[in-house]
Design a protein around this motif. Sequence first.
Motif, PDB file in Angstrom:
ATOM      1  N   CYS A  55      -9.313 -10.502   2.939  1.00 50.05           N
ATOM      2  CA  CYS A  55      -8.983 -10.284   4.659  1.00 50.05           C
ATOM      3  C   CYS A  55      -6.659 -10.250   4.695  1.00 50.05           C
ATOM      4  O   CYS A  55      -7.225  -9.957   5.080  1.00 50.05           O
ATOM      5  N   MET A  56      -6.900 -11.592   4.006  1.00 52.96           N
ATOM      6  CA  MET A  56      -5.084 -11.573   4.022  1.00 52.96           C
ATOM      7  C   MET A  56      -4.788 -10.534   3.840  1.00 52.96           C
ATOM      8  O   MET A  56      -3.940 -10.236   4.312  1.00 52.96           O
ATOM      9  N   PHE A  90      -7.427  -9.265  16.570  1.00 45.88           N
ATOM     10  CA  PHE A  90      -6.824  -8.905  16.302  1.00 45.88           C
ATOM     11  C   PHE A  90      -7.033  -7.754  15.647  1.00 45.88           C
ATOM     12  O   PHE A  90      -6.243  -6.664  15.332  1.00 45.88           O
ATOM     13  N   GLY A  91      -7.636  -7.489  14.628  1.00 48.07           N
ATOM     14  CA  GLY A  91      -8.623  -6.588  13.902  1.00 48.07           C
ATOM     15  C   GLY A  91      -9.045  -4.837  14.382  1.00 48.07           C
ATOM     16  O   GLY A  91      -8.339  -4.506  14.909  1.00 48.07           O
ATOM     17  N   LEU A 143      -1.341 -11.805   0.938  1.00 47.68           N
ATOM     18  CA  LEU A 143      -0.849 -11.172   1.528  1.00 47.68           C
ATOM     19  C   LEU A 143       0.492 -10.145   2.206  1.00 47.68           C
ATOM     20  O   LEU A 143       0.811  -9.046   1.578  1.00 47.68           O
ATOM     21  N   LEU A 146      -8.973 -13.625  13.927  1.00 57.77           N
ATOM     22  CA  LEU A 146      -8.073 -12.504  13.287  1.00 57.77           C
ATOM     23  C   LEU A 146      -9.431 -11.590  13.642  1.00 57.77           C
ATOM     24  O   LEU A 146      -8.866  -9.991  13.332  1.00 57.77           O
ATOM     25  N   ALA A 198      -7.125  -2.384   9.151  1.00 57.46           N
ATOM     26  CA  ALA A 198      -7.852  -2.949  10.898  1.00 57.46           C
ATOM     27  C   ALA A 198      -9.547  -2.965  10.115  1.00 57.46           C
ATOM     28  O   ALA A 198      -9.825  -3.906  10.418  1.00 57.46           O
ATOM     29  N   LEU A 229      -4.855  -7.973   6.640  1.00 60.05           N
ATOM     30  CA  LEU A 229      -3.930  -8.223   6.992  1.00 60.05           C
ATOM     31  C   LEU A 229      -2.245  -7.814   6.783  1.00 60.05           C
ATOM     32  O   LEU A 229      -1.243  -7.289   7.765  1.00 60.05           O
ATOM     33  N   LEU A 251     -10.234  -5.421   8.389  1.00 65.71           N
ATOM     34  CA  LEU A 251      -9.539  -7.235   9.006  1.00 65.71           C
ATOM     35  C   LEU A 251     -10.808  -7.448   9.211  1.00 65.71           C
ATOM     36  O   LEU A 251     -11.163  -8.156   9.284  1.00 65.71           O
TER      37      LEU A 251
END
Lengths: 543, 147
Positions: A171-172, B16-17, A436, B13, B45, A175, B48
């Motif tokens: 996930c990071m 945001f995504g 990240l 998150l 995205a 991002l 994410l």
Amino acid sequence: MGIADGLGEGFAVALDPTNLLYVFLGVLIGTVIGVLPGLGPTATIALLLPLTYELEPVTSVILLAGIYYGSMYGGTITSVLLQLPGEAASVVTTFDGYQMAKQGRAGPALGIAAVGSFIGGTIAVVGLILLAPPLADLAVEFGAPEYVALTLFGILLVTYLGTKHPVKALCMAALGLLLATIGQDSITGTGRFTFDQVELFDGLDFVAVAMGLFGVGEILYNLEKTEKAEQIKARIKNIWPSRRDFRDSSGAIARGSVLGFFLGVLPGGGGVISSLASYGMEKRRAKDPSRFGKGAIEGVAGPETANNASSTSAFVPLLTLGIPPNVVLALIYGALLINGVQVGPQLIDTNPEIFWGVIASMFIGNLMLLALNIPLVGVFVQLLRVRGGILAAFAVLITMAGVFSVNNDVFDMWVVLAFGVLGWLMKKTGFEPGPLVLAFVLGSILETNFRRTMLTSDGGFEVFFTRPLSGTIFAFMAVVIVYSTVMGIRRRRRGRPAALYAEQLEEMTPGAEDEGAAGVAASGGATSSAADPTDRRTGGDRP
Amino acid sequence: MSKHLYRLAPLVLLLFGVTAMLQARDLSLGELSAPGPGLWPFIVASLLSLTALVLLVIDDPADYEPWTRGTAGIGLGLVSLAVFIVLFEQIGFLVPATLMLLFWLRLFAREPWKWAVPLAVIGAVVFHLLFAEGLGVPFPDDIVLGG
């Protein structure tokens, strides 16, 4: 250029008085911050990034590399004397090193660690010399699909290896990739996610992001667990190990060198994994495994050798493929990009002075570390009297002034502050800043090559799998994913954490910092320390 | 409710995504054979959002550290940094740096005044000499130096 010519040029570069000074500064700073609690190699290198604008590219890499492997030495000192790893790769050293110190053998423990580290580092330099040029020759054949495969592989391994929660790390990474797209699109020139802010047209500054996440974020996180200065009780004498110590640990040092070298080359590998693997190997090989955890010198020699070897060999993928295998190398990669050096397979030919100069400086640096450490351990230990709070105040001020100096722009200070808050919140919630930043650095390479591939293949994905090199890498990735998923499910069924090495990471002390995935250690230990926040510095008796 | 508070992070998150996905779509995605500027951001995205969605369900609450009194201290430290940046732009380096060091030394290091004051003043002057004089960084005009 042959190896002999290359090394000749390398030593000419490394022995230049300026560079010699910076090797010395690097290993000295590295040792110091390895000892100091609350400031690890990642944070320090992030804080010093602005300085690299003032230096020649080769000098800045020499300095940063010195800090990296120097910190591996420094972390050992506190692990042995206080059961308090200065950085995460030294966690394993606490198991037997601290026990040796309790038995009055702190001196030999530190001595064998220094000697082992020197041998490991030197063997890894030789390996780097032999492995890097052929690898770079191979990499010259790489096209866009190969670069997509390699960068994805790097990001994947960093998210899978040595992290507690692969999904969180992934996930990071996503991002990070998204943040990398801020600014003008390199192909069409369209502004993306700029919200009409002029400051964002060139994208987020890598230095500011790294300084915020690793510098300010780390400092804040460690501050929250403020502790008092440490008293050293162990007396240090007879640093030079006895002949028997050498005999006992020679096998461990030899195996640690080789193991560390190969694990360091692997993306996502690095110090922590190599030291854990070496400890495991020594314990399995021992005639009497019960000695481990009670002051077995092999348990210090092997892991310390391995983590130093890996910190050297981690330069192989960076200098030959242009792919940083872990976060510290991602920062060094950033420093080179800042200086306008194209890092990739062509580096050995276009900038031989960087490649060979850095290699030669590592040999000199390891020699300096050996010379510094044996007589000066007592002096370094005194550094532990410096309180975390004082260090934090000055480090934050340096960060702010430093990031301003990059572009002379106050906007970058706000970026640092914002990413500092983000980094601190991430550590508190178990998200790791490492993936990240790595993804942020690799983002533009990945995107450009992906789009290039799509353009040439007319939108088809099969090109990734039909080309022999990229196909092999993707097949390898598939194996890693399937293997770790299956293992994860099996572990979960037995009620254990899903990720590889998660159990060992679980035992780590919070606050220690890792170059592969900064925050692993902290998040790993967080659960155990939540109940007793004072546990960190008092060093409860762990097995 | 409070036992689900930890789900806030994945939720943020996720939002945001999804926002980024919508924004990327507006940038024009193009075709796979001719990617537009929005295609790549849209892909990452989506990744994410997907991972955040998974985390919303499976994340381990034990990962989240409790908020303590120390946390409030960090909040104060952050505010002081923001004040530092604002003042730095207005009146230069020396005064804000001294104040910030003093604040941090008192708050986090718990230094007594007799140590905190000289440390802060000397620290600010040394850093000024290092950056402004040594490295030639053009700090904003300084109120003390009358620049």
